[in-house]
Design a protein around this motif. Structure first.
Motif, PDB file in Angstrom:
ATOM      1  N   ALA A 101     -31.329   6.246 -58.257  1.00 49.20           N
ATOM      2  CA  ALA A 101     -30.167   5.746 -57.231  1.00 49.20           C
ATOM      3  C   ALA A 101     -30.486   4.173 -57.339  1.00 49.20           C
ATOM      4  N   ASP A 102     -28.607   4.333 -57.018  1.00 51.47           N
ATOM      5  CA  ASP A 102     -28.728   2.532 -55.798  1.00 51.47           C
ATOM      6  C   ASP A 102     -29.428   2.197 -54.674  1.00 51.47           C
ATOM      7  N   LEU A 103     -29.107   2.909 -53.784  1.00 49.94           N
ATOM      8  CA  LEU A 103     -30.073   3.356 -52.638  1.00 49.94           C
ATOM      9  C   LEU A 103     -30.184   4.857 -52.698  1.00 49.94           C
ATOM     10  N   VAL A 104     -30.547   4.497 -51.619  1.00 48.90           N
ATOM     11  CA  VAL A 104     -32.065   5.655 -50.908  1.00 48.90           C
ATOM     12  C   VAL A 104     -31.709   5.805 -49.927  1.00 48.90           C
ATOM     13  N   ILE A 105     -31.015   7.356 -49.467  1.00 50.48           N
ATOM     14  CA  ILE A 105     -30.888   7.133 -47.938  1.00 50.48           C
ATOM     15  C   ILE A 105     -32.064   8.059 -47.539  1.00 50.48           C
ATOM     16  N   VAL A 106     -33.101   7.809 -46.488  1.00 44.45           N
ATOM     17  CA  VAL A 106     -33.907   8.735 -46.043  1.00 44.45           C
ATOM     18  C   VAL A 106     -33.160   9.244 -44.546  1.00 44.45           C
ATOM     19  N   PRO A 107     -33.116  10.845 -44.323  1.00 43.77           N
ATOM     20  CA  PRO A 107     -32.720  11.084 -43.012  1.00 43.77           C
ATOM     21  C   PRO A 107     -33.480  11.643 -42.328  1.00 43.77           C
ATOM     22  N   THR A 108     -33.826  11.524 -40.814  1.00 41.23           N
ATOM     23  CA  THR A 108     -35.589  12.259 -40.095  1.00 41.23           C
ATOM     24  C   THR A 108     -35.315  11.164 -38.918  1.00 41.23           C
ATOM     25  N   ARG A 109     -35.478  13.227 -38.873  1.00 35.84           N
ATOM     26  CA  ARG A 109     -35.618  13.575 -37.152  1.00 35.84           C
ATOM     27  C   ARG A 109     -36.419  12.760 -36.381  1.00 35.84           C
ATOM     28  N   PRO A 110     -36.509  12.137 -34.998  1.00 37.18           N
ATOM     29  CA  PRO A 110     -36.946  11.500 -33.694  1.00 37.18           C
ATOM     30  C   PRO A 110     -38.446  12.885 -33.219  1.00 37.18           C
ATOM     31  N   SER A 111     -39.145  13.420 -34.027  1.00 32.03           N
ATOM     32  CA  SER A 111     -40.069  14.375 -33.953  1.00 32.03           C
ATOM     33  C   SER A 111     -41.135  13.686 -35.015  1.00 32.03           C
ATOM     34  N   PRO A 112     -42.038  14.126 -33.871  1.00 34.47           N
ATOM     35  CA  PRO A 112     -43.720  13.512 -34.800  1.00 34.47           C
ATOM     36  C   PRO A 112     -43.732  14.340 -36.366  1.00 34.47           C
ATOM     37  N   PHE A 134     -33.561   4.117 -43.334  1.00 37.97           N
ATOM     38  CA  PHE A 134     -33.612   5.246 -42.685  1.00 37.97           C
ATOM     39  C   PHE A 134     -32.424   5.909 -41.883  1.00 37.97           C
ATOM     40  N   ILE A 135     -32.191   6.372 -42.254  1.00 39.93           N
ATOM     41  CA  ILE A 135     -30.710   6.927 -41.051  1.00 39.93           C
ATOM     42  C   ILE A 135     -31.514   7.902 -39.887  1.00 39.93           C
ATOM     43  N   ILE A 136     -31.642   7.409 -38.668  1.00 35.53           N
ATOM     44  CA  ILE A 136     -32.066   9.024 -37.528  1.00 35.53           C
ATOM     45  C   ILE A 136     -31.187   9.486 -36.796  1.00 35.53           C
ATOM     46  N   THR A 137     -31.392  11.062 -37.229  1.00 38.96           N
ATOM     47  CA  THR A 137     -30.519  12.160 -37.362  1.00 38.96           C
ATOM     48  C   THR A 137     -30.451  13.314 -35.841  1.00 38.96           C
ATOM     49  N   GLN A 138     -29.822  14.101 -35.742  1.00 35.78           N
ATOM     50  CA  GLN A 138     -30.565  14.935 -34.554  1.00 35.78           C
ATOM     51  C   GLN A 138     -31.083  14.489 -33.268  1.00 35.78           C
ATOM     52  N   ALA A 139     -29.920  13.163 -33.154  1.00 30.14           N
ATOM     53  CA  ALA A 139     -31.433  12.577 -31.942  1.00 30.14           C
ATOM     54  C   ALA A 139     -30.311  12.974 -30.629  1.00 30.14           C
ATOM     55  N   GLU A 155     -41.424   0.058 -39.453  1.00 31.37           N
ATOM     56  CA  GLU A 155     -42.557  -0.548 -40.108  1.00 31.37           C
ATOM     57  C   GLU A 155     -42.472   0.096 -41.317  1.00 31.37           C
ATOM     58  N   HIS A 156     -41.471   0.322 -42.210  1.00 31.76           N
ATOM     59  CA  HIS A 156     -41.624   0.737 -43.186  1.00 31.76           C
ATOM     60  C   HIS A 156     -40.394   0.349 -44.137  1.00 31.76           C
ATOM     61  N   GLY A 157     -39.079  -0.025 -43.423  1.00 31.57           N
ATOM     62  CA  GLY A 157     -38.335  -0.511 -44.182  1.00 31.57           C
ATOM     63  C   GLY A 157     -36.964  -0.221 -43.441  1.00 31.57           C
ATOM     64  N   THR A 158     -35.822  -0.432 -43.929  1.00 36.04           N
ATOM     65  CA  THR A 158     -34.689  -0.640 -42.306  1.00 36.04           C
ATOM     66  C   THR A 158     -33.894   1.108 -41.951  1.00 36.04           C
ATOM     67  N   VAL A 159     -33.910   0.280 -40.723  1.00 33.38           N
ATOM     68  CA  VAL A 159     -33.088   1.777 -39.829  1.00 33.38           C
ATOM     69  C   VAL A 159     -32.150   1.263 -39.260  1.00 33.38           C
ATOM     70  N   SER A 160     -30.784   1.854 -40.212  1.00 34.84           N
ATOM     71  CA  SER A 160     -29.725   1.821 -39.702  1.00 34.84           C
ATOM     72  C   SER A 160     -29.927   2.256 -38.158  1.00 34.84           C
ATOM     73  N   GLU A 192     -19.560   7.643 -35.257  1.00 34.92           N
ATOM     74  CA  GLU A 192     -20.922   7.573 -35.839  1.00 34.92           C
ATOM     75  C   GLU A 192     -20.334   7.878 -37.161  1.00 34.92           C
ATOM     76  N   ILE A 193     -20.172   8.306 -37.976  1.00 31.79           N
ATOM     77  CA  ILE A 193     -19.987   8.646 -39.715  1.00 31.79           C
ATOM     78  C   ILE A 193     -19.338   7.171 -40.191  1.00 31.79           C
ATOM     79  N   GLU A 194     -17.872   7.170 -39.920  1.00 28.27           N
ATOM     80  CA  GLU A 194     -17.178   6.350 -39.608  1.00 28.27           C
ATOM     81  C   GLU A 194     -18.169   4.544 -39.751  1.00 28.27           C
ATOM     82  N   LYS A 195     -18.850   4.450 -39.181  1.00 30.45           N
ATOM     83  CA  LYS A 195     -19.746   3.102 -38.186  1.00 30.45           C
ATOM     84  C   LYS A 195     -20.497   3.308 -39.529  1.00 30.45           C
ATOM     85  N   LEU A 196     -21.193   4.839 -39.838  1.00 32.70           N
ATOM     86  CA  LEU A 196     -22.519   4.611 -40.430  1.00 32.70           C
ATOM     87  C   LEU A 196     -22.526   4.085 -41.980  1.00 32.70           C
TER      88      LEU A 196
END
Length: 216
Positions: A101-112, A134-139, A155-160, A192-196
Motif C-alpha cells: 500500500a501507498d496508504l492504509v485507511i483504518v475505519p473505526t466506529r466510535p465504540s469501546p 483513521f476514518i471514523i464511521t457510523q458516527a 494518540e496513534h496517528g492521523t484522524v480524518s 461527506e464522501i466528496e470531502k473524504l
C-alpha cells in the motif's frame, strides 16, 4: 498509480462501503481508471460490483500470491487508483497486502470494542512503515463518544477530519450496486464522501512534498 488498502480487525466497520464509495467518487472526479480488488473471502465488494449496472470502477481479480504482479500489471496499464478491500481479521495475509500500500485507511466506529481492536492493525502498519489514517464511521452527530474516539485515535496517528455518519442511505444504496453519490448526489452523505476523497488525495500530495524536501 496509487494503492489504497482498507484494513480493520473489527468486522462491521464499513470497510467495503468505504472502498466502493471512494472508488466511485474517484471515477466521478476523473481519477480514471480506478480499480477495485476484493481480498475478503466474504466477497461483499464483489457481490456489490456484480449487481452494479455501471462497470466503472472496474473490478480486478487476484489471489494473495499473485497480488504483487497484478498491481504491477495494473500500473503498467495506466490505472490511476487502486483500492483493495481486506478481511475483517488480522492474519499474515493482511500483512502481505499492507506491504503493497501507498496508504492504509483504518475505519473505526466510535465504540469501546472498536477502539480496543485497533491495536493489532496499528502494529502491522507500523511494522511495514506505511502511511495510514483513521476514518471514523457510523458516527452519531455531536456525541461525546465520537469526540472521545477522535482523541484516543489521535494518540496513534492521523484522524480524518471528515467523519462518516450513521445514515441508512449508505447501506440502501449498496444493495442496488450503487453509492450515495448516484442515488442522491446533493445529499449530506454524498458531500461527506466528496470531502473524504479530497482529504485522502491530499495525503498523497503531502507525502510527495515531504519526499522532495528530503531529497533537497
Amino acid at each position: 498509480m496509487k494503492t489504497i488498502v482498507i484494513a480493520s480487525q473489527k468486522g462491521g466497520s464499513s470497510k467495503t462501503t468505504l472502498v466502493a464509495h471512494l472508488a466511485v467518487a474517484a471515477e466521478q472526479n476523473n481519477i480514471s481508471p480506478t480499480v477495485l480488488i476484493d481480498m475478503d473471502p466474504q466477497s461483499s465488494l464483489s457481490s456489490w460490483w456484480n449487481v452494479r449496472e455501471n462497470n466503472m470502477p472496474a473490478l480486478a481479480v487476484s489471489n494473495l500470491k499473485d497480488l504483487p504482479e497484478k498491481i504491477k500489471a495494473l500500473k503498467e496499464a495506466g490505472v490511476k487508483l487502486l483500492i483493495i478491500d481486506t478481511p475483517p481479521a488480522i492474519t499474515d495475509a493482511i500483512y502481505e497486502v499492507v506491504k503493497l500500500a501507498d496508504l492504509v485507511i483504518v475505519p473505526t466506529r466510535p465504540s469501546p470494542h472498536d477502539l480496543r481492536a485497533i491495536g493489532s492493525t496499528i502494529d502491522i502498519i507500523q511494522k511495514v512503515k506505511c502511511s495510514f489514517i483513521f476514518i471514523i464511521t457510523q458516527a452519531k452527530p455531536n456525541t461525546r463518544l465520537t469526540i472521545q474516539t477522535i482523541a484516543t485515535l489521535s494518540e496513534h496517528g492521523t484522524v480524518s477530519p471528515i467523519i462518516i455518519h450513521d445514515r441508512v442511505d449508505y447501506a440502501s444504496s449498496m444493495i442496488d450496486g450503487k453509492t450515495v453519490m448516484e442515488t442522491d448526489k446533493k445529499g449530506k452523505s454524498s458531500q461527506e464522501i466528496e470531502k473524504l476523497l479530497s482529504f485522502v488525495l491530499a495525503r498523497f500530495q503531502n507525502k510527495m512534498k515531504n519526499k522532495k524536501k528530503e531529497i533537497l
